[in-house]
Design a protein around this motif. Structure first.
Motif, mmCIF file in Angstrom:
data_model
loop_
_atom_site.group_PDB
_atom_site.id
_atom_site.type_symbol
_atom_site.label_atom_id
_atom_site.label_comp_id
_atom_site.label_asym_id
_atom_site.label_seq_id
_atom_site.Cartn_x
_atom_site.Cartn_y
_atom_site.Cartn_z
ATOM 1 N N GLY A 1 0.815 -1.216 0.000
ATOM 2 C CA GLY A 1 0.000 0.000 0.000
ATOM 3 C C GLY A 1 0.845 1.260 0.000
ATOM 4 O O GLY A 1 2.083 1.201 -0.020
ATOM 5 N N GLY A 2 0.153 2.383 0.043
ATOM 6 C CA GLY A 2 0.845 3.670 0.023
ATOM 7 C C GLY A 2 1.773 3.833 1.219
ATOM 8 O O GLY A 2 2.883 4.373 1.103
ATOM 9 N N ASN B 1 5.809 4.549 0.834
ATOM 10 C CA ASN B 1 6.465 5.727 1.416
ATOM 11 C C ASN B 1 7.589 5.313 2.372
ATOM 12 O O ASN B 1 8.671 5.902 2.358
ATOM 13 C CB ASN B 1 5.440 6.599 2.158
ATOM 14 N N HIS C 1 1.325 13.233 4.630
ATOM 15 C CA HIS C 1 0.564 12.137 5.232
ATOM 16 C C HIS C 1 1.416 11.519 6.354
ATOM 17 O O HIS C 1 2.651 11.524 6.260
ATOM 18 C CB HIS C 1 0.287 11.101 4.141
ATOM 19 N N SER D 1 2.292 8.631 6.889
ATOM 20 C CA SER D 1 3.207 7.593 6.401
ATOM 21 C C SER D 1 4.481 8.169 5.781
ATOM 22 O O SER D 1 5.403 7.430 5.440
ATOM 23 C CB SER D 1 2.496 6.657 5.409
ATOM 24 N N MET E 1 4.703 15.737 -1.066
ATOM 25 C CA MET E 1 3.555 15.055 -1.655
ATOM 26 C C MET E 1 3.064 15.775 -2.913
ATOM 27 O O MET E 1 3.162 17.004 -3.005
ATOM 28 C CB MET E 1 2.433 14.893 -0.637
ATOM 29 N N ASN F 1 -4.003 15.108 0.887
ATOM 30 C CA ASN F 1 -5.196 14.293 1.119
ATOM 31 C C ASN F 1 -6.290 15.020 1.887
ATOM 32 O O ASN F 1 -7.443 14.647 1.819
ATOM 33 C CB ASN F 1 -4.818 12.996 1.839
ATOM 34 N N ASP G 1 4.821 11.492 -2.716
ATOM 35 C CA ASP G 1 3.678 10.664 -2.343
ATOM 36 C C ASP G 1 2.539 11.092 -3.272
ATOM 37 O O ASP G 1 1.958 12.165 -3.099
ATOM 38 C CB ASP G 1 3.337 10.933 -0.868
ATOM 39 N N VAL H 1 -0.222 9.267 -3.835
ATOM 40 C CA VAL H 1 -1.370 8.398 -3.576
ATOM 41 C C VAL H 1 -2.684 9.087 -3.961
ATOM 42 O O VAL H 1 -3.571 8.465 -4.534
ATOM 43 C CB VAL H 1 -1.396 7.940 -2.099
ATOM 44 N N GLN H 2 -2.794 10.385 -3.687
ATOM 45 C CA GLN H 2 -4.050 11.078 -4.001
ATOM 46 C C GLN H 2 -4.143 11.521 -5.456
ATOM 47 O O GLN H 2 -5.242 11.700 -5.976
ATOM 48 C CB GLN H 2 -4.225 12.299 -3.080
ATOM 49 N N HIS I 1 -6.272 1.278 -3.232
ATOM 50 C CA HIS I 1 -7.642 1.519 -2.750
ATOM 51 C C HIS I 1 -8.105 2.966 -2.859
ATOM 52 O O HIS I 1 -9.217 3.293 -2.474
ATOM 53 C CB HIS I 1 -7.815 0.994 -1.319
HETATM 54 C C1 LIG Z 1 -4.169 6.938 1.813
HETATM 55 C C2 LIG Z 1 -2.873 7.638 1.714
HETATM 56 C C3 LIG Z 1 -1.674 6.991 2.013
HETATM 57 C C4 LIG Z 1 -1.635 5.587 2.566
HETATM 58 O O1 LIG Z 1 -1.980 4.625 1.621
HETATM 59 P P1 LIG Z 1 -2.444 3.159 2.154
HETATM 60 O O2 LIG Z 1 -2.557 2.360 0.902
HETATM 61 O O3 LIG Z 1 -3.750 3.372 2.840
HETATM 62 O O4 LIG Z 1 -1.371 2.683 3.056
HETATM 63 C C5 LIG Z 1 -0.496 7.679 1.864
HETATM 64 N N1 LIG Z 1 -0.487 8.951 1.429
HETATM 65 C C6 LIG Z 1 -1.614 9.615 1.116
HETATM 66 C C7 LIG Z 1 -1.536 11.020 0.625
HETATM 67 C C8 LIG Z 1 -2.851 8.987 1.259
HETATM 68 O O5 LIG Z 1 -3.966 9.651 0.969
#
Ligand SMILES: *Cc1c(COP(=O)(O)O)cnc(C)c1O
Length: 387
Positions: A73-74, A78, A103, A105, A150, A154, A179, A181-182, A204
């Motif tokens: 996962g994200g 990270n 985030h 993480s 990032m 988020n 990062d 992820v978003q 996800h």
């Molecule tokens: C959701 C999110 C994460 C973590 O991702 P997971 O797959 O839930 O571990 C990391 N960084 C950002 C910006 C996020 O929105």
């Protein structure tokens, strides 16, 4: 409409899963059950799925398949990026630059590295949540090994000037991680346009499964692994590959990339409509984040004399799911630090909500929300709702 038909406006926390993705995952559980490291036919079929999945994610990023690894996962992407670079380049220096709105993480690994003797600079953001590239230039020096900023936030959705920051990072020969992820599958995320060396994404947040993510690692960038075992994925991330999750994430990526522009236009239109109407219907409300350089789906408001907590609870009763600022801090009774970083007062941060739309949301759903929400705010302000 709402009661039986729940309205989901919390896509930055997680998304539903595309039906085609579920099919792809099921196919892997039933047919592609082999271990991708084994040379027999079931193993080869798993390996083929792994390779084609890397190809799909790489294409979405404008990268090469060999530059992609899959993770849990994200969060893990990270962590691998930050700890992996910190260890691999420690002979060059111990300075790292990040922002104050990352985030957890990213933020928590940074705090851990500080305890281990690294020197971390946390850059402030302006009132729109934007990092100033000139602040990166001022902070960077020949001991800087890593910059991690990032791509899109988020909580309030601001999109950072990543390419401009990358130019500065390159001049100093530091490694640049983002990062994403978003932003991945929500805006363009081509690694060469962004100029990044490492990029994290998650399944996800893009209508794929939970528990799978990817990390882009530019060819030539060294990473010290912190998981040791069978040496899968180039030795960076040992462990038998989660083929159903990986194939599911790749399928979600493929679907999103196929109609990215169309989806961005639709969601941006709905977002602008929601923002315009809500500002007309509710007094003492403020949009947080950047007015235009924001994620297509993100609306974040602070509403005077309310609490995010109460608004989330009351909207839930009305059949609508939103988030009180940030999912990561909404269970704790403290205001989001990300919002305080924008210069909001504690009271403003308490009265904060995040609405993140999805491509499956309709104007009808937004209208229903616009209908019930002003009354909910009035009730909360009148003290008629449980806090
Ligand atoms: C959701 C999110 C994460 C973590 O991702 P997971 O797959 O839930 O571990 C990391 N960084 C950002 C910006 C996020 O929105």
């Amino acid at each position: 409409m709402a009661k039986n038909n729940y309205i989901y406006f919390d896509h930055s926390a997680t998304t539903p899963v595309f039906g085609e993705v579920v099919k792809e995952i099921n196919k892997c559980f039933t047919d592609i059950y082999g271990n991708a490291s084994e040379p027999h036919t079931p193993g080869k079929r798993a390996e083929e799925m792994l390779v084609s999945s890397k190809g799909i994610v790489a294409r979405a990023l404008g990268a090469k398949p060999g530059e992609i690894i899959f993770t849990s996962g994200g969060t893990e992407s990270n962590n691998i990026a930050i700890f992996g670079i910190a260890e691999a380049y420690k002979d060059k220096g111990n300075h790292i630059i990040t922002s104050s709105i990352e985030h957890p993480s990213v933020n928590m690994p940074m705090q851990w590295l500080e305890k281990k003797g690294y020197n971390v600079t946390y850059l402030k953001v302006d009132e729109y949540g934007m990092v100033n590239p000139e602040d990166v230039r001022a902070a960077i020096n020949d001991k800087t090994i890593l910059v991690s900023i990032m791509h899109a936030n988020n909580v309030f959705g601001t999109i950072q000037p990543i390419a401009k920051i990358a130019n500065i990072v390159k001049q100093e020969n530091a490694i640049f991680h983002t990062d994403a992820v978003q932003s991945f599958c929500n805006v363009r995320t081509k690694v060469d346009e962004l100029g990044v060396d490492l990029l994290s994404s998650s399944g996800h947040k893009i209508y794929g499964p939970k528990g799978v993510g990817s990390l882009y690692i530019r060819k030539g960038v060294k990473l010290t692994p912190y998981l040791f075992g069978g040496g899968q994925q180039g030795g960076i991330r040992s462990g038998t590959e989660n083929i159903p999750g990986i194939a599911g994430m790749a399928k979600a990526t493929e679907i999103a990339q196929d109609n990215l522009i169309e989806r961005v236009v639709k969601v941006t239109y709905l977002r602008e409509y929601l923002i315009e109407k809500i500002m007309q219907r509710i007094k003492n409300i403020k949009l947080c984040g950047h007015p235009t350089k924001r994620l297509p789906a993100n609306c974040n408001f602070t509403i005077k004399n309310t609490t995010g907590h109460a608004m989330v609870a009351e909207l839930d009763k009305a059949g609508i799911a939103i988030s009180g600022g940030s999912a990561c801090s909404s269970s704790l009774l403290k205001p989001s630090e990300k919002l305080l970083a924008l210069g909001l007062s504690c009271e403003e941060a308490y009265g904060s909500i995040r609405i993140t739309l999805g491509f499956e949301n309709t104007a009808e759903e937004v209208n229903y929300f616009l209908d019930v929400f002003p009354k909910i705010v009035d009730n909360i302000r009148a003290g008629n709702s449980i806090k």
